[in-house]
Enzyme design. Sequence first.
Site, PDB file in Angstrom:
ATOM      1  N   GLU A 195       0.821  -1.224   0.000  1.00 23.61           N
ATOM      2  CA  GLU A 195       0.000   0.000   0.000  1.00 23.61           C
ATOM      3  C   GLU A 195       0.854   1.273   0.000  1.00 23.61           C
ATOM      4  O   GLU A 195       1.229   1.774   1.054  1.00 23.61           O
ATOM      5  CB  GLU A 195      -0.941   0.009   1.223  1.00 23.61           C
ATOM      6  CG  GLU A 195      -1.820   1.252   1.260  1.00 23.61           C
ATOM      7  CD  GLU A 195      -2.781   1.312   2.453  1.00 23.61           C
ATOM      8  OE1 GLU A 195      -2.676   0.461   3.358  1.00 23.61           O
ATOM      9  OE2 GLU A 195      -3.617   2.221   2.469  1.00 23.61           O
ATOM     10  N   LYS A 255      -2.486  -1.985  -3.166  1.00 21.98           N
ATOM     11  CA  LYS A 255      -3.531  -1.140  -2.568  1.00 21.98           C
ATOM     12  C   LYS A 255      -3.127   0.320  -2.738  1.00 21.98           C
ATOM     13  O   LYS A 255      -2.384   0.870  -1.916  1.00 21.98           O
ATOM     14  CB  LYS A 255      -3.713  -1.502  -1.083  1.00 21.98           C
ATOM     15  CG  LYS A 255      -4.700  -0.587  -0.365  1.00 21.98           C
ATOM     16  CD  LYS A 255      -5.161  -1.183   0.957  1.00 21.98           C
ATOM     17  CE  LYS A 255      -6.011  -0.200   1.728  1.00 21.98           C
ATOM     18  NZ  LYS A 255      -6.714  -0.796   2.857  1.00 21.98           N
TER      19      LYS A 255
HETATM   20  P1  13P Z   1      -9.295   4.251   4.169  1.00 24.90           P
HETATM   21  O1  13P Z   1     -10.163   3.543   3.157  1.00 24.90           O
HETATM   22  O2  13P Z   1     -10.083   4.883   5.263  1.00 24.90           O
HETATM   23  O3  13P Z   1      -8.290   5.153   3.510  1.00 24.90           O
HETATM   24  O4  13P Z   1      -8.470   3.121   4.917  1.00 24.90           O
HETATM   25  C1  13P Z   1      -7.868   2.137   4.181  1.00 24.90           C
HETATM   26  C2  13P Z   1      -6.622   1.730   4.823  1.00 24.90           C
HETATM   27  O5  13P Z   1      -6.423   0.578   5.132  1.00 24.90           O
HETATM   28  C3  13P Z   1      -5.586   2.748   5.051  1.00 24.90           C
HETATM   29  O6  13P Z   1      -4.378   2.122   5.358  1.00 24.90           O
END
Ligand code: 13P
Length: 327
Positions: free
Chosen positions: A165, A207
Amino acid sequence: MVAPGKGILAADESSPTIKKRFDSIGVESTEQNRRTYRQMLFTTDGAEEFISGVILFDETLRQSTDDGIAFPKLLAEKGILPGIKVDKGAKALAGAEGEKVTEGLDGLRERLEEYRGLGARFAKWRAVITIGDGIPSDYCIDANAHALARYAALCVEGGIVPIVEPEVLMDGPHSIERCYEVTERTLCRVFDALYAQRVPLERTILKPNMVLSGNECPKQAGVREVAEATLHCFRRVVPAAVPGIVFLSGGQSDELATAHLNEMNKIAGGPWELSFSYGRALQAPPLKSWVGKPENIPSAQQAFYHRAQCNGAARSGSYSEEMESAT
Ligand code: 13P
């Protein structure tokens, strides 16, 4: 993880973050309240029709229902994959004013082994990239890309699927074009690092943020423009070997996050599955409906089910605004 019609619930808020969420509804962030809240989400009837996996925080992975069923077991019995956030948060990057690097690599191999024993089948590591005057620097992007790849390599070795991510924050007055440029640069470096560290992309889930106007930008791009810019950017830098892209919501409203995903799936045509891994965009309505009161649990679960259902429809581009009024 990226089964058709389904996506991931990010319920892995760290203790300071869940406190912020609870503060917004006037609920104290105690261990018991956090357990009750997560139990409410995980026991929502039928959520498994649209939820393939849930990302948990360390504390939650070790908690159980009122009846003593461990959360990972409860989820697995519903056919939902339990996952675990393994990073230790974004900290100030030395020598880089205003930029961050995510920590948590020390001892990670051992922690992954323990988490696997507790039932985790996938993991998440979040890097944070900030857009501002003269930032992000290549130094910051490279430091984060390197850590993401080291984390992913350890996951693969330990039999855990890594969610990688790299989040380019939507905070600020920047344009969608600037978000495009930074997202492209970041993803390019992340995939370079994954390749260099021999991470099999076939076993990796990305992600990312969507390509959006900054939240303080006076000119906000529309739904179609966001979908087209995001896909255009990703087609340039995300290898086809990646099985799925699960977007974070990043502070978008719940309905807009759904509309953006839906529009992308209307255009899409491969090569990856385009899905969701939302935190706030799935939890804002149930949180507001619950406000810590046991008598509100049924309506809060209904609100969660509805958001999951809307995003499930967005997986195939079949979400419509009428679904919002059909609660
Ligand atoms: P949000 O969808 O609230 O951005 O959270 C996703 C997430 O896992 C952030 O690390």
